[in-house]
Design a protein around this motif. Sequence first.
Motif, PDB file in Angstrom:
ATOM      1  N   ALA A 155       0.910  -1.192  -0.084  1.00 52.24           N
ATOM      2  CA  ALA A 155      -0.145  -0.003   0.113  1.00 52.24           C
ATOM      3  C   ALA A 155       0.693   1.248  -0.053  1.00 52.24           C
ATOM      4  O   ALA A 155       0.630   2.390  -0.574  1.00 52.24           O
ATOM      5  N   LEU A 156       1.946   1.389   0.649  1.00 51.24           N
ATOM      6  CA  LEU A 156       3.013   2.350   0.700  1.00 51.24           C
ATOM      7  C   LEU A 156       3.485   2.583  -0.655  1.00 51.24           C
ATOM      8  O   LEU A 156       3.467   3.737  -1.124  1.00 51.24           O
ATOM      9  N   ARG A 157       4.053   1.517  -1.248  1.00 52.70           N
ATOM     10  CA  ARG A 157       4.391   1.564  -2.494  1.00 52.70           C
ATOM     11  C   ARG A 157       3.489   2.456  -3.540  1.00 52.70           C
ATOM     12  O   ARG A 157       4.087   3.357  -4.411  1.00 52.70           O
ATOM     13  N   ALA A 158       2.277   1.958  -3.441  1.00 55.39           N
ATOM     14  CA  ALA A 158       1.317   2.441  -4.330  1.00 55.39           C
ATOM     15  C   ALA A 158       0.884   4.063  -4.044  1.00 55.39           C
ATOM     16  O   ALA A 158       0.511   4.639  -4.834  1.00 55.39           O
ATOM     17  N   ALA A 159       1.059   4.408  -2.882  1.00 56.94           N
ATOM     18  CA  ALA A 159       0.887   5.674  -2.341  1.00 56.94           C
ATOM     19  C   ALA A 159       1.743   6.835  -2.820  1.00 56.94           C
ATOM     20  O   ALA A 159       1.521   7.917  -2.686  1.00 56.94           O
ATOM     21  N   VAL A 160       3.052   6.170  -2.886  1.00 57.92           N
ATOM     22  CA  VAL A 160       4.052   7.280  -3.053  1.00 57.92           C
ATOM     23  C   VAL A 160       4.028   7.937  -4.440  1.00 57.92           C
ATOM     24  O   VAL A 160       3.828   7.525  -5.393  1.00 57.92           O
ATOM     25  N   THR A 161       4.155   9.069  -4.395  1.00 59.05           N
ATOM     26  CA  THR A 161       4.289  10.148  -5.702  1.00 59.05           C
ATOM     27  C   THR A 161       5.506  10.966  -5.466  1.00 59.05           C
ATOM     28  O   THR A 161       6.211  10.713  -4.734  1.00 59.05           O
ATOM     29  N   PRO A 162       5.844  11.801  -6.892  1.00 53.20           N
ATOM     30  CA  PRO A 162       7.036  12.219  -6.807  1.00 53.20           C
ATOM     31  C   PRO A 162       6.816  13.572  -5.497  1.00 53.20           C
ATOM     32  O   PRO A 162       8.164  13.949  -5.409  1.00 53.20           O
ATOM     33  N   HIS A 163       5.889  13.917  -4.939  1.00 51.30           N
ATOM     34  CA  HIS A 163       5.807  14.949  -4.244  1.00 51.30           C
ATOM     35  C   HIS A 163       5.907  14.269  -2.931  1.00 51.30           C
ATOM     36  O   HIS A 163       5.887  15.081  -1.896  1.00 51.30           O
ATOM     37  N   THR A 164       6.195  13.099  -2.578  1.00 54.48           N
ATOM     38  CA  THR A 164       5.983  12.586  -1.094  1.00 54.48           C
ATOM     39  C   THR A 164       7.271  12.624  -0.460  1.00 54.48           C
ATOM     40  O   THR A 164       8.366  12.596  -0.992  1.00 54.48           O
ATOM     41  N   ARG A 165       7.204  13.531   0.535  1.00 55.90           N
ATOM     42  CA  ARG A 165       8.325  13.875   1.357  1.00 55.90           C
ATOM     43  C   ARG A 165       8.483  13.236   2.656  1.00 55.90           C
ATOM     44  O   ARG A 165       9.883  13.103   3.086  1.00 55.90           O
ATOM     45  N   VAL A 166       7.312  13.009   3.324  1.00 55.94           N
ATOM     46  CA  VAL A 166       7.373  12.144   4.897  1.00 55.94           C
ATOM     47  C   VAL A 166       6.363  11.005   4.651  1.00 55.94           C
ATOM     48  O   VAL A 166       5.302  11.331   4.176  1.00 55.94           O
ATOM     49  N   LEU A 167       6.701   9.869   5.392  1.00 61.34           N
ATOM     50  CA  LEU A 167       5.607   8.958   5.874  1.00 61.34           C
ATOM     51  C   LEU A 167       5.798   9.293   7.242  1.00 61.34           C
ATOM     52  O   LEU A 167       6.881   9.070   7.973  1.00 61.34           O
ATOM     53  N   LEU A 168       4.339   9.090   7.887  1.00 59.11           N
ATOM     54  CA  LEU A 168       4.133   9.356   9.623  1.00 59.11           C
ATOM     55  C   LEU A 168       3.812   8.153  10.007  1.00 59.11           C
ATOM     56  O   LEU A 168       2.805   7.365   9.493  1.00 59.11           O
ATOM     57  N   LEU A 169       4.557   7.356  10.910  1.00 59.65           N
ATOM     58  CA  LEU A 169       4.021   6.347  11.523  1.00 59.65           C
ATOM     59  C   LEU A 169       3.916   6.373  12.817  1.00 59.65           C
ATOM     60  O   LEU A 169       4.722   7.158  13.540  1.00 59.65           O
ATOM     61  N   ASN A 170       2.894   5.799  13.674  1.00 63.75           N
ATOM     62  CA  ASN A 170       2.653   5.689  14.920  1.00 63.75           C
ATOM     63  C   ASN A 170       2.483   4.218  15.593  1.00 63.75           C
ATOM     64  O   ASN A 170       1.376   3.563  15.178  1.00 63.75           O
ATOM     65  N   SER A 171       3.435   3.856  16.415  1.00 60.65           N
ATOM     66  CA  SER A 171       3.387   2.399  16.624  1.00 60.65           C
ATOM     67  C   SER A 171       3.799   2.324  18.324  1.00 60.65           C
ATOM     68  O   SER A 171       4.838   3.125  18.611  1.00 60.65           O
TER      69      SER A 171
END
Length: 399
Positions: A155-171
Amino acid sequence: MKLSQRASNSKPSMTMALIALANERKAQGQAVISMVAGEPDFPTPDNIRVAGIRAIATGDTRYGAATGSPALRRAIAKKFAEDNQATFTPDQIVVATGTKPLLYTAFMALCDAGDEIIVPAPYWVSYPSLVELAGASTVILSCGEEAGFKVTATALRAAVTPHTRVLLLNSPGNPTGAVYSKQELEEILAVLRDHPRIFLVTDEIYEHLVYDGQQHYSPSALAPDLAGRIIVINGFSKGYGMIGWRLGFAAGPKEVMTAMGSFLSHILGAPSTITEAAGLAALEEPKPYLRVYREDYEARRDLALALIREIPGVHCATPGGAFFLFVNCTGLFGKTSQAGSAITDDAAFARAAIEEAGVAIVPGASFGMPGYFRLSYSMSTQDIRTGLQSLIRFCAALV
């Protein structure tokens, strides 16, 4: 009056609004059990309180360093090494008044207009607002119950675009209590290796509240090769019982921490030296309460789960950490309460619950996932029983 576009777009925290509503109804004489706030009910441990009092008594009440006292930053670096097997030097650590300013300044340091931050849903209510205030764009990545409310590498790979700068995770996660396994994190980190522009900001505030023998893993320890792109956000409020003390910390690349420290120096000035003294004691002195708190919350979780599962038409996955249940209530939609309230969605259910059952909960739409509600079990077992038994009776009377 014309306000700025930023002010017009900003919405108050739903959690804070519901806490205020519950308090208002209590003041009016209604018996209300508030299961809204993510607030530990344990008192701050004695040694931590004494350290704060000592700081006041000895005059440690002047301005401190904008990024936190050197002693506290050294202690935090030691904590990362011992608890998380992650290596940070004191100049890679910033201390602030809680975690919200740290998240905000991290986004400020990393993003320009047009940059995107991927925020998995369900999410903590403040995440999207903090992203927007920082001038970035929020990309909501829905992570449903079938995925354990967690991001998958696919799902992450599909969500990435050329504008993606940060992934936020909470665990462990708020509102679901989902805990990422080592393998799940490693698969996510593998995706980030393919995208050198993307940073990972990881919120680990609930790290000490993990159940069923699971272990909390910090991505910073799993991927030393990505150390230049991982920012860890954490704090003292949950595990250490220091809710009102307001003390958070961040660790990451020195350049990012320097920028965050600069922003914080203008926004907040410096953390309270009194609170820092208490935080230092929390890290340097024995912490038997961490195990006691974890075991107590796990027992409360089991009690809350057993009670909520008595309600026909709802179901709830077992959370692996934190102190929330995220309950699917779609089976109640279309019903009507004894007082005539139509249960059309999670918001209508939450309104009826407080008005007719005297139980305050938070609708799932506030977390980016309608059809659910969140309740906290961070109160006494008696309040858990009272609140959920009232909710059971309310739901049993729906027609």
